[in-house]
Design a protein around this motif. Structure first.
Motif, PDB file in Angstrom:
ATOM      1  N   SER A  29       0.833  -1.207   0.000  1.00 31.10           N
ATOM      2  CA  SER A  29       0.000   0.000   0.000  1.00 31.10           C
ATOM      3  C   SER A  29       0.867   1.256   0.000  1.00 31.10           C
ATOM      4  O   SER A  29       0.502   2.259  -0.624  1.00 31.10           O
ATOM      5  CB  SER A  29      -0.961   0.000   1.189  1.00 31.10           C
ATOM      6  N   ALA A  91      -5.505   5.889  -1.774  1.00 31.15           N
ATOM      7  CA  ALA A  91      -4.269   5.167  -1.460  1.00 31.15           C
ATOM      8  C   ALA A  91      -3.779   5.524  -0.062  1.00 31.15           C
ATOM      9  O   ALA A  91      -3.297   4.659   0.677  1.00 31.15           O
ATOM     10  CB  ALA A  91      -3.200   5.482  -2.501  1.00 31.15           C
ATOM     11  N   LYS A  94      -6.023   3.742   2.466  1.00 30.97           N
ATOM     12  CA  LYS A  94      -5.665   2.320   2.492  1.00 30.97           C
ATOM     13  C   LYS A  94      -4.349   2.107   3.236  1.00 30.97           C
ATOM     14  O   LYS A  94      -4.239   1.200   4.072  1.00 30.97           O
ATOM     15  CB  LYS A  94      -5.552   1.795   1.060  1.00 30.97           C
ATOM     16  N   MET A  95      -3.364   2.951   2.966  1.00 26.86           N
ATOM     17  CA  MET A  95      -2.065   2.844   3.627  1.00 26.86           C
ATOM     18  C   MET A  95      -2.213   3.050   5.136  1.00 26.86           C
ATOM     19  O   MET A  95      -1.643   2.288   5.931  1.00 26.86           O
ATOM     20  CB  MET A  95      -1.111   3.890   3.042  1.00 26.86           C
ATOM     21  N   TYR A  98      -3.852  -0.059   6.729  1.00 28.25           N
ATOM     22  CA  TYR A  98      -2.895  -1.160   6.890  1.00 28.25           C
ATOM     23  C   TYR A  98      -1.872  -0.857   7.986  1.00 28.25           C
ATOM     24  O   TYR A  98      -1.423  -1.758   8.695  1.00 28.25           O
ATOM     25  CB  TYR A  98      -2.183  -1.482   5.571  1.00 28.25           C
TER      26      TYR A  98
END
Length: 150
Positions: A29, A91, A94-95, A98
């Protein structure tokens, strides 16, 4: 003496595997975010260059068709930039997600490792206690043998 065996070893192994998978997904990610952010930067730089070129040509003078062409091109670039900005936001989300999951997995693994260390220490103390009891018993038997003349 019995060898040490951690009763939650399989759980710890499973948690470590989960952590490694999450770490891998997090790294992917981050790479995805960097790729999209770089793409956005390049598009913004390209737009800046085109606008600067248009300004320079406006100073020297050029046709209305060229002005319309530049305007349409800049407009399409702005639309593309807007799309890429949305990709960057997604993005980043999402990063960050995670990253949170990776922190949780690290915490879980550390808890099990701490439990293993405490369990290992308890086992060691228990083994030392058993060894001391056996030595006491042996010395008592040896003393009795001496007293009884065996």
């Amino acid at each position: 003496m019995k060898p040490y065996q951690y009763r939650f070893e399989k759980v710890l192994t499973y948690r470590e595997q989960e952590k490694n998978e999450t770490e891998s997904a997090y790294k992917n990610s981050v790479q995805q975010f960097e790729r999209v952010a770089t793409q956005l930067y390049e598009m913004l730089k390209k737009k800046e260059d085109v606008v600067e070129e248009q300004q320079n040509k406006m100073m020297t003078g050029f046709s209305i068709d060229k002005i319309h062409h530049y305007a349409r091109f800049i407009e399409s670039m702005e639309m593309k930039i807007s799309e890429i900005q949305q990709e960057v936001v997604q993005a980043r989300i999402k990063m960050n997600w995670y990253e949170e999951k990776l922190l949780e997995k690290n915490l879980e693994v550390r808890k099990f490792e701490k439990m293993r260390e405490k369990d290992r220490e308890h086992h060691r103390a228990e083994m030392e206690h058993l060894e001391a009891m056996q030595l006491d018993e042996l010395s008592t038997l040896k003393y009795r043998k001496k007293e009884n003349g065996w």
